[in-house]
Design a protein around this motif. Structure first.
Motif: not given
Length: 336
Positions: A138-153, A283-286
């Protein structure tokens, strides 16, 4: 990002029972014995209760009578915008039906729920409660590839440096957010820290990640300075008489800080930093991982620092960094 499925320990202390409720209780006891976090156990209990309510709606009361079609139709019911809410929400009494859902669950939520169901059925197979695991295939739905949000330095610097450090709560917030960004911690990992987990001599902390896996992470100088000041001047003013706590980060009432408190406090600082909507503690971790990669760190090192079990999970930051480079190029090059 793919999350690790909770795995309950094999039970040998009690005779196996094929009743749905008792099988589920045994699975949850296994999670507790395996030292999973409270949040994981509570979320698994809600998802599992929902699956059991769905099975009972089909007159299924024994785990050894569950078939693959039951699992696949449970997944379909979760995705059905017109259909049936498969069970109670968190806090609802077991057996009490809920009204129809106005919209289907998100694909990421369905994937999480199916992950818990698979782990439960695998537990039942391993403990002799059922035959072949009916969730296989039983498969899971295919998840869209989303880039994680990041803050600039620059945004990170604005966010952290605007936090006043004259009051206990502000000192705590500065130390907390400096630490999350400096070490790439998940929010709950930071909140679970105890005083004994901090080593100022070696400039390291011991973090407990998913599945209670421990890792030792170096801490930067600015975060250490903020931590030292908070522990010396801020935290003693938050500790209440008769409520001594080992947790590092305390609330106004002297109790361990909660994730909702962290999100609320962060939201108050975001406007001054010019941070985009949707910025969260994660977001801080990303941003930690992305800035390390941009600074020349290799993916294997970042994987270890983040506590990822798979390099595939870490590789998303390579895409984030490439996207950042393209954006910078288009903005800065005169003929881009």
């Amino acid at each position: 990002m793919q999350e690790r499925e909770p795995e309950a320990q094999r039970s040998s202390a009690e005779p196996p029972t094929k009743d749905l409720s008792q099988a589920a209780a045994g699975f949850l006891r296994g999670l507790i014995a395996a030292d999973y976090s409270r949040c994981t156990i509570e979320a698994s209990a809600v998802d599992l209760r929902q699956f059991l309510e769905f099975l009972r709606s089909r007159q299924i009361e024994r785990i050894d009578t569950v078939e693959r079609t039951d699992v696949s139709e449970f997944a379909a019911a979760l995705a059905d915008p017109d259909g049936y809410l498969a069970g109670p929400s968190a806090g609802a009494p077991e057996g009490q039906s809920q009204p129809r859902r106005p919209r289907p669950y998100a694909r990421s939520t369905i994937s999480r729920k199916l992950s818990v169901v698979r782990s439960f059925l695998r537990f039942c197979e391993e403990n002799g409660l059922a035959g072949i695991d009916p969730s296989v295939g039983v498969g899971s739905p295919r998840l869209p590839r989303r880039l994680p949000q990041v803050l600039s330095q620059e945004q990170i610097a604005l966010l952290l440096e605007q936090i006043d450090r004259t009051k206990p709560l502000d000192m705590r917030d500065r130390a907390l957010f400096e630490l999350i960004y400096s070490c790439g911690l998940r929010c709950q990992e930071a909140l679970d820290l105890e005083l004994r987990d901090i080593n100022f001599d070696s400039c390291e902390i011991r973090a407990k990640g998913k599945g209670r896996k421990e890792r030792v992470v170096p801490v930067g100088e600015l975060a250490l300075d903020a931590m030292e000041r908070y522990l010396r001047e801020g935290r003693p003013r938050l500790v209440k008489k008769g409520m001594e706590q080992d947790h590092v980060f305390l609330s106004r009432t002297g109790r361990p800080l909660s994730a909702s408190d962290v999100r609320r406090r962060l939201a108050g600082y975001l406007v001054g930093a010019g941070a985009p909507a949707g910025t969260s503690p994660h977001t801080l971790r990303h941003s930690f991982a992305t800035h390390l990669l941009e600074g020349g760190a290799d993916l294997r090192t970042i994987q270890e620092l983040l506590g990822h079990s798979s390099l595939r999970t870490t590789q998303v930051y390579a895409h984030v960094s490439a996207a950042h480079l393209r954006k910078t190029y288009r903005r800065a090059h005169p003929r881009a």
